[in-house]
Design a protein around this motif. Sequence first.
Motif, PDB file in Angstrom:
ATOM      1  N   UNK A  88      25.891  -1.939  17.642  1.00  0.00           N
ATOM      2  CA  UNK A  88      25.574  -3.165  16.907  1.00  0.00           C
ATOM      3  C   UNK A  88      26.057  -4.443  17.548  1.00  0.00           C
ATOM      4  N   UNK A  89      26.914  -4.368  18.571  1.00  0.00           N
ATOM      5  CA  UNK A  89      27.436  -5.601  19.158  1.00  0.00           C
ATOM      6  C   UNK A  89      28.021  -5.352  20.542  1.00  0.00           C
ATOM      7  N   UNK A  90      27.825  -6.311  21.425  1.00  0.00           N
ATOM      8  CA  UNK A  90      28.539  -6.338  22.712  1.00  0.00           C
ATOM      9  C   UNK A  90      29.146  -7.716  22.943  1.00  0.00           C
ATOM     10  N   UNK A  91      28.970  -8.631  21.973  1.00  0.00           N
ATOM     11  CA  UNK A  91      29.498  -9.994  22.083  1.00  0.00           C
ATOM     12  C   UNK A  91      30.688 -10.155  21.149  1.00  0.00           C
ATOM     13  N   UNK A  92      31.573 -11.075  21.506  1.00  0.00           N
ATOM     14  CA  UNK A  92      32.806 -11.215  20.733  1.00  0.00           C
ATOM     15  C   UNK A  92      33.274 -12.664  20.670  1.00  0.00           C
ATOM     16  N   UNK A  93      33.786 -13.048  19.519  1.00  0.00           N
ATOM     17  CA  UNK A  93      34.452 -14.336  19.336  1.00  0.00           C
ATOM     18  C   UNK A  93      35.891 -14.050  18.912  1.00  0.00           C
ATOM     19  N   UNK A  94      36.833 -14.771  19.472  1.00  0.00           N
ATOM     20  CA  UNK A  94      38.251 -14.553  19.193  1.00  0.00           C
ATOM     21  C   UNK A  94      38.815 -15.761  18.458  1.00  0.00           C
ATOM     22  N   UNK A  95      39.440 -15.506  17.315  1.00  0.00           N
ATOM     23  CA  UNK A  95      40.159 -16.559  16.591  1.00  0.00           C
ATOM     24  C   UNK A  95      41.627 -16.458  16.990  1.00  0.00           C
ATOM     25  N   UNK A  96      42.067 -17.428  17.775  1.00  0.00           N
ATOM     26  CA  UNK A  96      43.439 -17.421  18.306  1.00  0.00           C
ATOM     27  C   UNK A  96      44.337 -18.268  17.408  1.00  0.00           C
ATOM     28  N   UNK A  97      45.414 -17.640  16.901  1.00  0.00           N
ATOM     29  CA  UNK A  97      46.328 -18.326  15.978  1.00  0.00           C
ATOM     30  C   UNK A  97      47.717 -18.434  16.607  1.00  0.00           C
ATOM     31  N   UNK A  98      48.373 -19.558  16.380  1.00  0.00           N
ATOM     32  CA  UNK A  98      49.726 -19.754  16.917  1.00  0.00           C
ATOM     33  C   UNK A  98      50.582 -20.500  15.888  1.00  0.00           C
ATOM     34  N   UNK A  99      51.857 -20.099  15.824  1.00  0.00           N
ATOM     35  CA  UNK A  99      52.816 -20.739  14.924  1.00  0.00           C
ATOM     36  C   UNK A  99      54.213 -20.331  15.378  1.00  0.00           C
ATOM     37  N   UNK A 115      51.629 -11.022  19.508  1.00  0.00           N
ATOM     38  CA  UNK A 115      52.456 -10.956  20.717  1.00  0.00           C
ATOM     39  C   UNK A 115      53.886 -10.540  20.381  1.00  0.00           C
ATOM     40  N   UNK A 116      54.688 -10.319  21.390  1.00  0.00           N
ATOM     41  CA  UNK A 116      56.023  -9.765  21.198  1.00  0.00           C
ATOM     42  C   UNK A 116      56.941 -10.721  20.445  1.00  0.00           C
ATOM     43  N   UNK A 117      56.742 -12.009  20.614  1.00  0.00           N
ATOM     44  CA  UNK A 117      57.604 -12.974  19.929  1.00  0.00           C
ATOM     45  C   UNK A 117      57.121 -13.341  18.548  1.00  0.00           C
ATOM     46  N   UNK A 118      56.045 -12.712  18.091  1.00  0.00           N
ATOM     47  CA  UNK A 118      55.458 -12.996  16.775  1.00  0.00           C
ATOM     48  C   UNK A 118      55.101 -14.476  16.596  1.00  0.00           C
ATOM     49  N   UNK A 119      54.651 -15.088  17.686  1.00  0.00           N
ATOM     50  CA  UNK A 119      54.242 -16.501  17.620  1.00  0.00           C
ATOM     51  C   UNK A 119      52.731 -16.679  17.825  1.00  0.00           C
ATOM     52  N   UNK A 120      52.055 -15.603  18.216  1.00  0.00           N
ATOM     53  CA  UNK A 120      50.612 -15.685  18.486  1.00  0.00           C
ATOM     54  C   UNK A 120      49.926 -14.448  17.913  1.00  0.00           C
ATOM     55  N   UNK A 121      48.701 -14.647  17.432  1.00  0.00           N
ATOM     56  CA  UNK A 121      47.925 -13.533  16.891  1.00  0.00           C
ATOM     57  C   UNK A 121      46.432 -13.836  17.061  1.00  0.00           C
ATOM     58  N   UNK A 122      45.612 -12.810  16.886  1.00  0.00           N
ATOM     59  CA  UNK A 122      44.165 -12.992  17.046  1.00  0.00           C
ATOM     60  C   UNK A 122      43.424 -12.232  15.954  1.00  0.00           C
ATOM     61  N   UNK A 123      42.242 -12.749  15.628  1.00  0.00           N
ATOM     62  CA  UNK A 123      41.249 -12.027  14.828  1.00  0.00           C
ATOM     63  C   UNK A 123      40.040 -11.836  15.731  1.00  0.00           C
ATOM     64  N   UNK A 124      39.625 -10.608  15.932  1.00  0.00           N
ATOM     65  CA  UNK A 124      38.515 -10.301  16.820  1.00  0.00           C
ATOM     66  C   UNK A 124      37.241 -10.144  15.998  1.00  0.00           C
ATOM     67  N   UNK A 125      36.237 -10.979  16.299  1.00  0.00           N
ATOM     68  CA  UNK A 125      34.951 -10.920  15.604  1.00  0.00           C
ATOM     69  C   UNK A 125      33.897 -10.372  16.556  1.00  0.00           C
ATOM     70  N   UNK A 126      33.447  -9.159  16.314  1.00  0.00           N
ATOM     71  CA  UNK A 126      32.338  -8.605  17.087  1.00  0.00           C
ATOM     72  C   UNK A 126      31.044  -9.058  16.428  1.00  0.00           C
ATOM     73  N   UNK A 127      30.223  -9.783  17.194  1.00  0.00           N
ATOM     74  CA  UNK A 127      29.024 -10.398  16.612  1.00  0.00           C
ATOM     75  C   UNK A 127      27.765  -9.887  17.291  1.00  0.00           C
ATOM     76  N   UNK A 128      26.657 -10.098  16.616  1.00  0.00           N
ATOM     77  CA  UNK A 128      25.361  -9.737  17.193  1.00  0.00           C
ATOM     78  C   UNK A 128      25.005 -10.731  18.293  1.00  0.00           C
ATOM     79  N   UNK A 129      24.111 -10.327  19.184  1.00  0.00           N
ATOM     80  CA  UNK A 129      23.689 -11.203  20.282  1.00  0.00           C
ATOM     81  C   UNK A 129      22.826 -12.320  19.720  1.00  0.00           C
TER      82      UNK A 129
END
Length: 475
Positions: A160-171, A239-253
């Motif tokens: 269903x998908x080969x494309x991806x959008x990444x939501x990069x979060x930092x705090x 990440x190891x310092x718990x300062x960065x995280x991601x949500x991976x969205x696999x989307x249709x082409x």
Amino acid sequence: NRFEEEKSVKRTVSQIGKAVAIAVFATVLGFISLYASPVPMIQDFGKMLTIGVIISFLGSIFLLLPILFMRHKNNILKEQPAVAAQVPATKKETILERALKRTTKNVIRFSIPILVIVAVLSVMGFMADGDVGVETDIESFMPQNMQALKDIHLIRDTVGSTDQIILYMSASEILTAENIQWIQHKTNSLEEKYSDIIVDAKSIDTLISNLAPEPGISSEDYIELVASLPRQQVGMFVNEGNTESVILLNIRHLAIDDLREFILQLKDDLADASMKVQITGKSVLDVEMVNGLTSGRVKMTIIGLALVFAALIVIYKNPFKALIPILPVVMIIGMSGGIMYLLNIKYTPITATLGALVLGMGTEMTVMLLERYLEERKTGKEKIESMMITVTMIGKAIVASGLTTIGGFSVLMASEFIILRDFGFMTVINIALALFSTFIVLPAIILLLDRFIFSRDEVEKIRLIREAQESVYVN
């Protein structure tokens, strides 16, 4: 071509050396405008074009001319004294020379209508250029029967998908109660809202939901469970310092326009984040590349025109002399955009360079013809006679140069890769337009602006030379 006319290296360099140098300089400035592109591959293309033109110029001076001289000298030594003493026969006009003469006569006769028609076509082309699409989907560049492309389509149909959008979060601390709640809510809400686009969404919450003993655990238990998991698993999302995280969205082409709209909607949906959130990933890069190509190609063309015009003003110290070689090229660029629109050819990372290529190669031809015209006029000839001699004498060289360039680029049209095929086709079209403008548009512009080309002193000098020649002829 000029050596065959002069039979002297010294006279050839003195007569046409300046013209060639100016033409090459203008060409290089046209190619330098590619450096303004935000796309690195286009910048590198501009660098290689610049290096190639400079090497070609040096080769013509230090390699070609000595070879022509040695060939000419060898031919003289082989001639018999009796043959050498004969009066040379009148040179017979070639078919090309006769065709150029007839064309120039018609151009002189209908110069105003020609300029009006070409100007209208150019304006219409510039208007249509804004509607030409931009294509950066690498899949569309490949041969559509390529096995690797078929495999990608098969995988996409299966998963269903080969494309991806990444939501990069930092705090400063990602795993807080507020942030965890936002990630949980956003992961689920995005899947529901964009169910027709998002195939699945994965985040740290996806991992915890699969491993938690029961749903709806407290924030403290949530954080403890994250800390108890193997670092390799958690590292996919935090990440190891718990300062960065991601949500991976696999989307249709998606098509580029639809993808751009989706990203804009995502930005609105993420505005309520309790931390810094950025949208990234290959799909976002595709959109950015389209924006770079769309705005970059116009910027490159404008910069190239400005550089060439400024350089010609410095060289000629006359705005009309500087403007004359550029006007036909501007018209070509406009018509080129119109042709792409009519043929439904989209801009790609390669065809986006066409404006600079046309500017570089077209200006070379127009400068060469203008320089020869100025040379003939300074010998005391009338403007129409000067134009006829100019087109006849240098026309063969320009046609040969244009046709060999067309031959070189036409090879790309045989490529199985659509991106190369379109680039080769449009380059052939543009060079053909450059030849057309050099012999049809440029003579009309030169004759129309002839009165502004020369200063009063130059006009007086030309008049005195012509009167002296007429006096000698009468006597």
